[in-house]
Design a protein around this motif. Sequence first.
Motif, PDB file in Angstrom:
ATOM      1  N   THR B  99     -33.923  26.580   7.179  1.00 56.17           N
ATOM      2  CA  THR B  99     -35.083  26.971   7.983  1.00 56.17           C
ATOM      3  C   THR B  99     -35.022  26.311   9.361  1.00 56.17           C
ATOM      4  N   GLU B 103     -34.647  29.734  11.373  1.00 54.82           N
ATOM      5  CA  GLU B 103     -35.984  30.226  11.712  1.00 54.82           C
ATOM      6  C   GLU B 103     -36.658  29.368  12.791  1.00 54.82           C
ATOM      7  N   LEU B 133     -44.011  31.953  11.168  1.00 57.67           N
ATOM      8  CA  LEU B 133     -43.337  30.806  10.551  1.00 57.67           C
ATOM      9  C   LEU B 133     -44.316  29.664  10.301  1.00 57.67           C
ATOM     10  N   VAL B 136     -46.435  30.241   7.225  1.00 59.57           N
ATOM     11  CA  VAL B 136     -45.729  29.984   5.960  1.00 59.57           C
ATOM     12  C   VAL B 136     -45.623  28.476   5.706  1.00 59.57           C
ATOM     13  N   MET B 137     -45.273  27.727   6.752  1.00 56.73           N
ATOM     14  CA  MET B 137     -45.121  26.277   6.580  1.00 56.73           C
ATOM     15  C   MET B 137     -46.462  25.623   6.271  1.00 56.73           C
TER      16      MET B 137
END
Lengths: 198, 198
Positions: B99, B103, B133, B136-137
Amino acid sequence: MLKLYDFLLSGNCYKVRLLLSLLGLEYESITVGLKAGEHKKPPFLELNPFGQVPALTDGAVVLRDSQAILVYIARRYGGTDWLPEEAAALGSVMQWLSTASKEIANTVATARLHYLFGTAIDITTVEKQSYALLQVMDQHLATRHWLASDRPTIADIACFPYIGLAADGKLSLDAYPHIVAWVERIKQLPGYVGMPGL
Amino acid sequence: MLKLYDFLLSGNCYKVRLLLSLLGLEYESITVGLKAGEHKKPPFLELNPFGQVPALTDGAVVLRDSQAILVYIARRYGGTDWLPEEAAALGSVMQWLSTASKEIANTVATARLHYLFGTAIDITTVEKQSYALLQVMDQHLATRHWLASDRPTIADIACFPYIGLAADGKLSLDAYPHIVAWVERIKQLPGYVGMPGL
């Protein structure tokens, strides 16, 4: 039983299938309907909130990201052959897992997405970056048979698919004889399996 | 003596400096003149043919790629605290190294490059991808203190810099309280050092 959330034409799914085959491991392949957007909806998002294939389950273990899945399988089922334990050797493999994760994904794999699936990108820039990457990899392979060690490791398995599939992105490997030889070496490994385009 | 080929404003160099500091390791920092293009010329290209900082040497060991360097340092000097050995725990850390490699680099770090160094990108798309992103984190961190384990690992160190530097890319963390709390936890680690913007 290992369960691979899979898609036939994904090079990232394929690299996991390839390692599983090289290790002679049985698994269940569960196709995720990418065209129907199944990867962006529950229940798949519970396996991987990033909404990407592949994902792997092994009992209670749930993993996303093809490179992480290779690391898990190699460490859990492959002894130290495919993923060394010693720090410098491990770091050497890791370099190429990062190259697979970023540089290969952003260049040759993106060119393939463009021509195969119509993804809109700046193809001129991506083509230029792809050939720059291939040049570095070709020079690296000029003096060695495998990317990270004197034997094949998951570094090779992680980088191989989208390099081997370069033609899908209308990229030629003709100027990179050491890459071509490396691709052939991988295809000769006992237990090798291909995918469409390879 | 460890030698880090370094650049003060690079989040990828900083993550290595941060781990070295957390482990209390001495090293020599050698600044690579990015503005003069030193990273794209010999002798630096002999250390890293990809032409990117950081690179690390430790005696005869030469490594490129910040994630690979974290893996090397953690395994060589950090015991199993920062990088576990067991397959599932190792795979869990690896997910977040990927990641960080892809990402985070392609989103929040790219927005920062745009605003800080004038790199030409499609900022609207990158901004949208950055917030996806971060979402999601933030959800991932809602139920845990650290990304990959019940203690800090190099997964946290790899992902922290460009997330913590989000404001440099004119991205707000205000809607992501679990990320903000995680950033604060990292800043409280014994041996923590910052960088400009952090």
